[in-house]
Design an enzyme around this catalytic site. Sequence first.
Site, PDB file in Angstrom:
ATOM      1  CE1 TYR A  39      47.812  39.388  49.356  1.00 57.28           C
ATOM      2  CE2 TYR A  39      49.101  37.934  50.768  1.00 57.28           C
ATOM      3  CZ  TYR A  39      48.010  38.149  49.933  1.00 57.28           C
ATOM      4  OH  TYR A  39      47.134  37.127  49.682  1.00 57.28           O
ATOM      5  CE  LYS A  94      41.798  50.709  20.624  1.00 53.27           C
ATOM      6  NZ  LYS A  94      41.249  50.867  19.279  1.00 53.27           N
TER       7      LYS A  94
END
Length: 423
Positions: A39, A94
């Site tokens: 970060y 999916k």
Amino acid sequence: MTDAKKQAALDYHSQPIPGKLSVEITKPTSSAKHLSMAYSPGVAEPVREIAKDPENAYLYTGKGNLVAVISDGTAILGLGNLGALASKPVMEGKGVLFKRFAGINSVDIEINAESPQAFIDTVARIADTWGGINLEDIKAPECFEIERTLIERCSIPVFHDDQHGTAIVTAAGMLNALDIAGKKISDARVVCLGAGSAAIACMKLLVSCGAKAEHIYMIDRKGVIHSGRDDLNQYKAMFATQTSLRTLDEAIEDADVFVGLSGPNLLSADQLRKMAANPVVFACSNPDPEIDPQVANETRDDVIMATGRSDYPNQVNNVLGFPFIFRGALDVRATRINEEMMIAAVHAIKDLAREPVPQEVLDAYEVDTLEFGSGYIIPTPLDERLLDRVSSAVAQAAVDSGVARRPYPSHYPLQNVADVYGG
């Protein structure tokens, strides 16, 4: 489904934790230095590089191996319009298939849109996040305009699997079945029961593979789609033929092919008897096909039969296509999935069914043999060769047709993260 099976399905999705996917960290995070790289301040460097050149997002983020699975829940598989949130288990599923079969990460997004245009605008505004978009369970005819517009507006592949995935696997199996039946696709008389998104896409792709539009008789709830009807949308109108036939019972006479994408038990044994010699029947309504395979085989010993079910031979299963189509598209950073890429997938799937089946596939299905013929016209989903054959064919077609932004990879299947991201 029995109460026990219903509970087993609910337990599968809820235990030991709800849902079927999780997020994994791909970089070390065990020290303060690691966290400062993940970060602030380290993250600023790739931000600057991407601002200089958007293509750097493929180098410094997960974009290149990330697909969005997006639905509005208006046509949930076999269940209809139950809303966006209710479609989430399907979209998660999916994502499981993308990861399991092609190593592709995915995020499911359910959009509660008040109109097709609102859906389009929402997706288009966030499209740059991913390497590709898989549209799912969107009702017809809105799905056609949604996909067409998003393809135009987005610079990444947009693919409605209910249309094209079904069509690709159907076409692959159909070409093999007709070959076994001793027939040419250009001569075949085709009856298609159903006129939704999958049916229209299937017939369009069969025409691209050599079928004659004038030999196709599409049937909706009002009967045969013919040129005298004034109630057809532009998508059905493509298959309006000049004919005096009005019903399935009339159209099925001497037909070579029946494709069912409609509902259970709509093709009778008497109608099957009317078909031409060596009839090809793809009864894809799921879970209950248009005609039960046992009834079909008892009625005609020359029938070549496929269904959408895994417990019968020749399952028309989209998982044979979409993971590998996206894999190939992502690997060459294709801007779209075009007809050339879909036809390449058709022939790759078709040709694989003609090759000897590896022992590990036989073991997975607990059978002694699988050989090309009326009982084996489509590869099985657990055939790991699909990743190599279909992905490479799609990637090459993308390069050849000019929609790729990277050259064809030097090898398939891709072996590691560096291969996937081009590092």
